[in-house]
Design an enzyme around this catalytic site. Structure first.
Site, PDB file in Angstrom:
ATOM      1  N   GLY A  11       0.783  -1.228   0.000  1.00  0.00           N
ATOM      2  CA  GLY A  11       0.000   0.000   0.000  1.00  0.00           C
ATOM      3  C   GLY A  11       0.815   1.278   0.000  1.00  0.00           C
ATOM      4  N   SER A  12       2.038   1.234  -0.557  1.00  0.00           N
ATOM      5  CA  SER A  12       2.809   2.484  -0.590  1.00  0.00           C
ATOM      6  C   SER A  12       2.140   3.498  -1.534  1.00  0.00           C
ATOM      7  CB  SER A  12       4.267   2.228  -0.980  1.00  0.00           C
ATOM      8  OG  SER A  12       4.367   1.864  -2.326  1.00  0.00           O
ATOM      9  N   ASN A  13       1.519   3.025  -2.591  1.00  0.00           N
ATOM     10  CA  ASN A  13       0.807   3.957  -3.478  1.00  0.00           C
ATOM     11  C   ASN A  13      -0.446   4.518  -2.811  1.00  0.00           C
ATOM     12  OD1 ASN A  13       2.013   4.226  -6.312  1.00  0.00           O
ATOM     13  ND2 ASN A  13       2.245   2.053  -5.847  1.00  0.00           N
ATOM     14  N   LYS A  65     -16.425 -14.589  -8.516  1.00  0.00           N
ATOM     15  CA  LYS A  65     -16.045 -13.169  -8.603  1.00  0.00           C
ATOM     16  C   LYS A  65     -17.274 -12.257  -8.610  1.00  0.00           C
ATOM     17  CE  LYS A  65     -12.524 -12.099 -11.084  1.00  0.00           C
ATOM     18  NZ  LYS A  65     -11.376 -11.469 -11.744  1.00  0.00           N
ATOM     19  N   ARG A  91      -5.869  -8.735  -8.827  1.00  0.00           N
ATOM     20  CA  ARG A  91      -6.971  -9.473  -9.450  1.00  0.00           C
ATOM     21  C   ARG A  91      -7.467  -8.738 -10.674  1.00  0.00           C
ATOM     22  NH1 ARG A  91      -9.254 -13.219  -6.495  1.00  0.00           N
ATOM     23  NH2 ARG A  91      -8.083 -13.272  -4.572  1.00  0.00           N
ATOM     24  N   LEU A  92      -7.994  -9.511 -11.618  1.00  0.00           N
ATOM     25  CA  LEU A  92      -8.650  -8.878 -12.765  1.00  0.00           C
ATOM     26  C   LEU A  92     -10.022  -8.395 -12.328  1.00  0.00           C
ATOM     27  CD1 LEU A  92      -7.951 -11.198 -15.822  1.00  0.00           C
ATOM     28  CD2 LEU A  92      -7.105  -8.879 -15.422  1.00  0.00           C
ATOM     29  N   ILE A  93     -10.404  -7.231 -12.809  1.00  0.00           N
ATOM     30  CA  ILE A  93     -11.738  -6.701 -12.507  1.00  0.00           C
ATOM     31  C   ILE A  93     -12.747  -7.433 -13.402  1.00  0.00           C
ATOM     32  CG2 ILE A  93     -13.177  -4.616 -12.653  1.00  0.00           C
ATOM     33  CD1 ILE A  93     -11.143  -4.549 -10.346  1.00  0.00           C
ATOM     34  N   HIS A 109       0.779   0.419 -13.208  1.00  0.00           N
ATOM     35  CA  HIS A 109       1.544  -0.794 -13.516  1.00  0.00           C
ATOM     36  C   HIS A 109       3.028  -0.420 -13.655  1.00  0.00           C
ATOM     37  CE1 HIS A 109       2.207  -4.828 -15.006  1.00  0.00           C
ATOM     38  NE2 HIS A 109       3.020  -4.290 -15.898  1.00  0.00           N
TER      39      HIS A 109
HETATM   40  C1  GRF Z   1       3.119  -1.126  -7.559  1.00  0.00           C
HETATM   41  O1  GRF Z   1       4.397  -1.311  -8.102  1.00  0.00           O
HETATM   42  C2  GRF Z   1       2.090  -1.008  -8.651  1.00  0.00           C
HETATM   43  O2  GRF Z   1       2.594  -0.445  -9.819  1.00  0.00           O
HETATM   44  C3  GRF Z   1       1.729  -2.452  -8.887  1.00  0.00           C
HETATM   45  O3  GRF Z   1       1.748  -3.050  -7.615  1.00  0.00           O
HETATM   46  C4  GRF Z   1       2.663  -2.348  -6.783  1.00  0.00           C
HETATM   47  C5  GRF Z   1       1.933  -1.996  -5.530  1.00  0.00           C
HETATM   48  O4  GRF Z   1       2.814  -1.481  -4.563  1.00  0.00           O
HETATM   49  N1  GRF Z   1       0.460  -2.569  -9.556  1.00  0.00           N
HETATM   50  P1  GRF Z   1       2.238  -0.832  -3.232  1.00  0.00           P
HETATM   51  O5  GRF Z   1       1.356  -1.892  -2.568  1.00  0.00           O
HETATM   52  O6  GRF Z   1       1.459   0.382  -3.605  1.00  0.00           O
HETATM   53  O7  GRF Z   1       3.427  -0.520  -2.403  1.00  0.00           O
END
Ligand code: GRF
Length: 200
Positions: A11-13, A65, A91-93, A109
């Site tokens: 969850g860093s993003n 799903k 997962r694919l939506i 991605h």
């Molecule tokens: C990221 O590299 C994103 O591009 C990919 O999965 C990773 C998730 O990282 N889809 P985080 O959980 O947000 O740290």
């Protein structure tokens, strides 16, 4: 705009989005819900720390799903979500969510799509030996990382890079690009014509 973030891991993003809102460089945006398919994932602790409501589920506890996506859909509607951001959701939506939120789901991605779609994109690019890789933010369709591309950022792979050092640089850039794209969508400056996306 009320958004939901879907994540399965660290969850860093997710945290970068919350931080951008806190620091006021992502505006008019509220993270109304975290959806997580992995009980125990670190992203859940992060959501608690930021006070973001969560919906955590075990896919195995549903028949298929469509069943768990119906439940997700109910939570999204209850939370008034307008945009879904996939950030490490493994997962694919499916059809249920695509029908309800088509054109309003984006994914980040860690490669320059269409190269290295699917899992472990950073490792795939590193092992392949490409000299330039990067990040893609795209709209989500029924395929695996195949939807129209909104924004990309290229990064060189240095001779002394390890997979780890490359991953660190990629994540740093992700944490900037994803909030920027969300801001463009919130500002309603993103236009899409067939596969071609422009930010006006
Ligand atoms: C990221 O590299 C994103 O591009 C990919 O999965 C990773 C998730 O990282 N889809 P985080 O959980 O947000 O740290």
């Amino acid at each position: 705009m009320r958004i939901a973030v879907f994540a399965s891991g660290s969850g860093s993003n997710f945290a970068a989005i919350l931080q951008a809102i806190r620091e006021d460089w992502l505006t008019d945006t509220e993270v109304a819900l975290l959806v997580c398919d992995k009980p125990g994932a670190h992203v859940i602790d992060r959501a608690d720390a930021y006070g973001v409501p969560t919906f955590v589920f075990q896919p195995k506890q549903y028949a298929d799903k469509a069943e768990f996506e119906k439940e997700i859909l109910a939570r999204l509607r209850e939370a008034g979500v307008e945009l879904i951001v996939l950030a490490g959701y493994m997962r694919l939506i499916g059809e249920t969510l695509l029908q309800a939120y088509g054109g309003r789901i984006i994914n980040i991605h860690p490669s320059l799509l269409p190269s290295f779609a699917g899992k472990d994109a950073i490792g795939q690019a590193f092992r392949y030996g490409v000299k330039i890789t990067g990040i893609t933010v795209h709209f989500v369709d029924e395929g695996m990382d195949t939807g129209p591309i909104i924004a990309q950022c290229a990064l060189p792979i240095h001779e002394d890079d390890t997979e780890q050092s490359l991953a660190e640089r990629i994540h740093e850039e992700e944490h900037i690009l994803l909030p920027q794209v969300i801001q463009a969508i919130v500002n309603r400056t993103v236009r899409i014509e067939s596969r071609k996306v422009t930010i006006i």
